[in-house]
Write an enzyme that holds these catalytic residues in place. Structure first.
Site, PDB file in Angstrom:
ATOM      1  N   THR A   1      -2.753   3.918   2.261  1.00 18.87           N
ATOM      2  CA  THR A   1      -1.729   4.451   2.452  1.00 18.87           C
ATOM      3  C   THR A   1      -1.285   4.379   3.980  1.00 18.87           C
ATOM      4  O   THR A   1      -2.246   4.633   4.955  1.00 18.87           O
ATOM      5  CB  THR A   1      -1.316   5.588   1.853  1.00 18.87           C
ATOM      6  OG1 THR A   1      -0.102   6.169   2.119  1.00 18.87           O
ATOM      7  CG2 THR A   1      -2.317   6.816   2.503  1.00 18.87           C
ATOM      8  N   GLY A   2      -0.202   4.198   4.527  1.00 16.02           N
ATOM      9  CA  GLY A   2      -0.225   4.174   5.915  1.00 16.02           C
ATOM     10  C   GLY A   2      -0.399   3.128   6.860  1.00 16.02           C
ATOM     11  O   GLY A   2      -0.436   2.939   8.075  1.00 16.02           O
TER      12      GLY A   2
ATOM     13  N   HIS B   1       9.080  -5.840   1.078  1.00  9.26           N
ATOM     14  CA  HIS B   1      10.585  -5.396   1.210  1.00  9.26           C
ATOM     15  C   HIS B   1      11.434  -6.544   1.961  1.00  9.26           C
ATOM     16  O   HIS B   1      11.891  -6.259   3.019  1.00  9.26           O
ATOM     17  CB  HIS B   1      10.705  -4.156   1.767  1.00  9.26           C
ATOM     18  CG  HIS B   1      10.036  -2.964   1.201  1.00  9.26           C
ATOM     19  ND1 HIS B   1       9.880  -1.992   1.629  1.00  9.26           N
ATOM     20  CD2 HIS B   1       9.460  -2.839  -0.031  1.00  9.26           C
ATOM     21  CE1 HIS B   1       9.166  -1.015   1.040  1.00  9.26           C
ATOM     22  NE2 HIS B   1       8.791  -1.574   0.017  1.00  9.26           N
TER      23      HIS B   1
ATOM     24  N   HIS C   1       3.259  -6.693  -2.430  1.00 12.32           N
ATOM     25  CA  HIS C   1       4.520  -6.110  -2.594  1.00 12.32           C
ATOM     26  C   HIS C   1       5.053  -5.992  -1.106  1.00 12.32           C
ATOM     27  O   HIS C   1       4.156  -5.481  -0.224  1.00 12.32           O
ATOM     28  CB  HIS C   1       4.201  -4.521  -3.234  1.00 12.32           C
ATOM     29  CG  HIS C   1       5.529  -3.818  -3.054  1.00 12.32           C
ATOM     30  ND1 HIS C   1       6.474  -4.202  -3.155  1.00 12.32           N
ATOM     31  CD2 HIS C   1       5.371  -2.557  -2.514  1.00 12.32           C
ATOM     32  CE1 HIS C   1       7.407  -3.222  -2.925  1.00 12.32           C
ATOM     33  NE2 HIS C   1       6.737  -2.002  -2.470  1.00 12.32           N
TER      34      HIS C   1
ATOM     35  N   SER D   1      -0.027   4.948  -2.686  1.00  7.62           N
ATOM     36  CA  SER D   1       0.536   5.468  -3.741  1.00  7.62           C
ATOM     37  C   SER D   1       1.166   4.701  -4.738  1.00  7.62           C
ATOM     38  O   SER D   1       1.025   4.718  -5.896  1.00  7.62           O
ATOM     39  CB  SER D   1       1.578   6.672  -3.241  1.00  7.62           C
ATOM     40  OG  SER D   1       2.817   5.756  -2.822  1.00  7.62           O
ATOM     41  N   GLU D   2       1.453   3.372  -4.261  1.00 10.94           N
ATOM     42  CA  GLU D   2       1.712   2.149  -5.046  1.00 10.94           C
ATOM     43  C   GLU D   2       0.944   1.338  -5.648  1.00 10.94           C
ATOM     44  O   GLU D   2       1.045   0.419  -6.324  1.00 10.94           O
ATOM     45  CB  GLU D   2       2.906   1.380  -4.528  1.00 10.94           C
ATOM     46  CG  GLU D   2       4.254   2.218  -4.155  1.00 10.94           C
ATOM     47  CD  GLU D   2       5.169   1.518  -3.513  1.00 10.94           C
ATOM     48  OE1 GLU D   2       5.084   0.424  -2.667  1.00 10.94           O
ATOM     49  OE2 GLU D   2       6.338   1.956  -3.427  1.00 10.94           O
TER      50      GLU D   2
ATOM     51  N   GLY E   1       4.933  -1.718   1.985  1.00  9.99           N
ATOM     52  CA  GLY E   1       4.477  -2.725   0.993  1.00  9.99           C
ATOM     53  C   GLY E   1       3.119  -2.306   1.047  1.00  9.99           C
ATOM     54  O   GLY E   1       2.598  -1.495   1.538  1.00  9.99           O
ATOM     55  N   ASN E   2       2.339  -3.366   0.127  1.00 10.32           N
ATOM     56  CA  ASN E   2       1.011  -3.081  -0.211  1.00 10.32           C
ATOM     57  C   ASN E   2       0.349  -4.419  -0.685  1.00 10.32           C
ATOM     58  O   ASN E   2       1.265  -5.315  -1.356  1.00 10.32           O
ATOM     59  CB  ASN E   2       0.577  -1.859  -0.931  1.00 10.32           C
ATOM     60  CG  ASN E   2       1.713  -1.656  -1.707  1.00 10.32           C
ATOM     61  OD1 ASN E   2       2.137  -2.066  -3.059  1.00 10.32           O
ATOM     62  ND2 ASN E   2       2.482  -0.659  -1.516  1.00 10.32           N
TER      63      ASN E   2
END
Length: 208
Positions: free
Chosen positions: A39-40, A91, A89, A69-70, A23-24
């Site tokens: 990222t990460g 999951h 975002h 990246s998203e 997610g982000n």
């Protein structure tokens, strides 16, 4: 904004809505800039060093790490919907199960779903422009979207609202799952759903 991102990241992790580096999160701070997770980043253990500031083209303005990246998906959302000032975002298990089964919330089951018009965006590779653009049909008139075989995205006027919508989305998905396993779901009528939707419009959750 950075404090809010850290707090929401920890909250989502504690609730089991986000794990690992999944997610982000992002939050607009001016018309043209936003803070987002790098990222990460492990969202349950966020610190300042895992946050970066970018413009709406994704150009790095502050921070030393690479944006997720998203981020493209967040940027598409902000450009398409001026009411969206923060996005989450994740999951989450039940919502992601519905996304993987290509089951949107086409019929309203719960009163709180008047906040949503939840559909499933077609599958696209994570981090791709195709994924970012897959949510465009749902950005302006929805507050959430399921990503096929991937997860979910919610948004709002701030991070607290975007997070609350993710919590409600996952709870709704869980209850829908229970109803399906019991073989019985009493959906609201179109008339009842329309009344709830209009309440959502009155609350500013949807455009007129």
């Amino acid at each position: 904004a950075k404090d809010a991102l850290i707090a929401i990241g920890h909250q989502l992790y504690q609730q089991g809505l986000i794990v690992g580096t999944d997610g982000n999160l992002s939050c607009r701070v001016t018309r043209d800039t936003l803070w987002t997770t790098a990222t990460g980043a492990r969202k349950g253990f966020l610190t300042d060093e895992w946050l970066v500031k970018t413009d709406l083209e994704g150009n790095l303005l502050e921070g030393t790490r690479k944006p997720s990246s998203e981020l493209k998906m967040h940027l598409c959302l902000y450009k398409a919907n001026p009411r969206a000032l923060a996005a989450v975002h994740t999951h989450p298990p039940f919502s992601t199960a519905f996304a993987a089964a290509n089951l949107g919330f086409d019929k309203m089951l719960l009163a709180e779903e008047g906040l949503y018009l939840v559909q499933v965006a077609p599958y696209a590779s994570p981090g791709s422009m195709e994924l970012a653009e897959s949510i465009l049909p749902y950005c302006r008139n929805n507050n959430a979207v399921l990503l096929a075989n991937h997860g979910a995205v919610t948004w709002g006027k701030d991070l607290s609202e975007a997070c609350a919508r993710m919590e409600t989305l996952e709870r709704s998905a869980r209850i829908r799952y229970y109803c399906l396993t019991m073989g019985q779901a009493q959906y609201l009528s179109d008339e009842e759903a329309a009344v709830l939707h209009q309440k959502g419009v009155a609350l500013g959750n949807f455009p007129e």
